[in-house]
Every structure is written in structure tokens, then in C-alpha cells.
Design an enzyme around this catalytic site. Structure first.
Site, PDB file in Angstrom:
ATOM      1  N   SER A  90       0.814  -1.217   0.000  1.00  0.00           N
ATOM      2  CA  SER A  90       0.000   0.000   0.000  1.00  0.00           C
ATOM      3  C   SER A  90       0.849   1.269   0.000  1.00  0.00           C
ATOM      4  O   SER A  90       2.014   1.265   0.400  1.00  0.00           O
ATOM      5  CB  SER A  90      -0.913   0.018   1.227  1.00  0.00           C
ATOM      6  OG  SER A  90      -1.865  -1.003   1.155  1.00  0.00           O
ATOM      7  N   GLN A  91       0.218   2.335  -0.443  1.00  0.00           N
ATOM      8  CA  GLN A  91       0.821   3.673  -0.393  1.00  0.00           C
ATOM      9  C   GLN A  91       1.155   4.005   1.068  1.00  0.00           C
ATOM     10  O   GLN A  91       0.313   3.846   1.949  1.00  0.00           O
ATOM     11  CB  GLN A  91      -0.218   4.646  -0.935  1.00  0.00           C
ATOM     12  CG  GLN A  91       0.228   6.059  -1.120  1.00  0.00           C
ATOM     13  CD  GLN A  91      -0.875   6.878  -1.800  1.00  0.00           C
ATOM     14  OE1 GLN A  91      -1.792   6.300  -2.407  1.00  0.00           O
ATOM     15  NE2 GLN A  91      -0.785   8.180  -1.695  1.00  0.00           N
TER      16      GLN A  91
END
Length: 213
Positions: free
Chosen positions: A61-62
Site C-alpha cells: 500500500s501507499q
């Protein structure tokens, strides 16, 4: 300042600029090097605030979303946390710096094995990785103080809600996988469940059963 040090400083600045102010969360993000979790072709982009592909068709994920979800989870030092969707192990590693014990489940055995190697490399002894169907949670270890789901379901899964302690918090993306989803905070109270919508997000879908690898 070296390039690496500057990259990491910009990395933390990007997280703060998205509204993450919890000093414990920021410290955990600083302690856990995302570069350990991004290998191969995408390694040069480890400190960018973007999601990146990993094995088995999944993503890491970011970082700012990891930080936002972690801040919303409000993990306390004595908490027992369940994470659904280990992936690279990055989110579980962050949680390990904040909680007493983290259980993380992954449907792809290959990802679980690789994540365990990274936890060993980093000396994270309070994380337990299991290869199992995350949609069922981990009833043998329930109840949990905090539950974090890193894949989107159309509704909060009943088995996970049932494994949340009174006073506990669950953070998860809700919505169809090919549409923008909503990040939801569920709090279990003496009287039931309270729901708060936090922001729009996009995650891979929560899939039942075990993966092929």
C-alpha cells in the site's frame, strides 16, 4: 545529506502532509524501512508515496494510506491486533512497533513465507504470520483489541466483527473492488457497533479461500 537520508526525510514529510500527526505512528513509520519490503524492479521507488506491485498479483500500500489507517486504528501498547492480508508484511511491521502482539493472516503462502523472513531480518518477535482464509478471521485468538483489513469487502465481514472486543476498533475498506471504496472505522460499544466513514480509498478485493501459491 545522503540521497537515502533525503529520500527518507521526504517520505516522512509526505506522510505528515496527508494529515498524520500521531507521533507514535510517525516514529513507527520512521523505524520500519519500507525499502526492506520493496525488492527487485521497484526497489528504487520504495520511498515514493505510491502503491507498488508485489508477488501474487498483490500490492504494497501507499505509505500515507498505511499511516492514515494506522493512526485511525489508535493502537495502544497492550493491544492484541489482527491484520487481514499480510501482503509484503509492511503494515504488520508498523503495527508491531505499536502493539503488544500482532497476528497477521495471508491467503498466499508465498507472501506469508517472505513476510516472515523480513520480520526475522528486522528482529520483530511479536508478529505471528499464518496462512489461512482471512475472511474468517482468527477465532482461536479472539477477541482482538484492534482489527485492520487491507482488502476491500462489500460489507464488514461478520466473523471479523464478532472477534472485536468491546471498546475495540476495526479499520477496513468497504465497497466493490472495481469502484472507489470507503475507508470505514467500526467501534464496538456496549450497545453495538458505531460506524464512521473516513475517506475514499482503493484496495484489492477480500477473497475467500487460499491462494494458488
Amino acid at each position: 545529506m545522503t540521497d537515502a537520508a533525503e529520500q527518507k526525510m521526504q517520505f516522512l514529510f509526505a506522510i505528515r502532509s496527508k494529515g498524520v500527526t500521531d507521533t507514535r505512528v510517525l516514529h513507527a513509520m520512521e523505524q520500519i524501512d519500507r525499502g526492506v519490503f520493496v525488492r527487485g524492479h521497484f526497489a528504487p521507488r520504495a520511498y515514493e508515496d505510491v502503491p507498488l506491485p508485489i508477488a501474487c498479483g498483490q500490492t504494497i500500500s501507499q505509505p500515507s494510506i498505511v499511516a492514515i489507517m494506522t493512526q485511525a486504528l489508535n493502537v495502544q501498547p497492550r493491544d492484541k491486533v489482527l491484520e487481514i492480508g499480510t501482503g509484503s508484511g509492511y503494515q504488520a511491521a508498523i503495527l508491531s512497533r505499536l502493539a503488544r502482539r500482532v497476528y497477521t493472516v495471508e491467503r498466499h503462502k508465498r507472501l506469508a513465507v517472505e513476510a516472515q523472513k523480513r520480520f526475522d531480518e528486522l528482529g520483530l518477535t511479536n508478529v505471528t504470520v499464518l496462512t489461512t482464509d482471512g475472511s474468517h478471521g482468527l477465532p482461536e485468538q479472539a477477541p482482538f483489541d484492534r482489527i485492520l483489513v487491507t482488502a476491500a469487502a462489500e460489507d464488514p465481514p461478520g466473523p471479523l466483527l464478532a472477534q472485536l472486543r468491546v471498546g475495540g476498533i476495526m479499520i477496513l475498506p468497504v465497497g466493490q473492488s472495481d469502484h472507489v471504496q470507503r475507508l470505514i472505522k467500526v467501534t464496538r460499544t456496549e450497545n453495538g457497533l458505531d460506524y464512521d466513514e473516513l475517506r475514499q480509498v482503493r484496495f484489492v478485493p477480500l477473497v475467500e479461500g487460499l491462494g494458488q501459491e
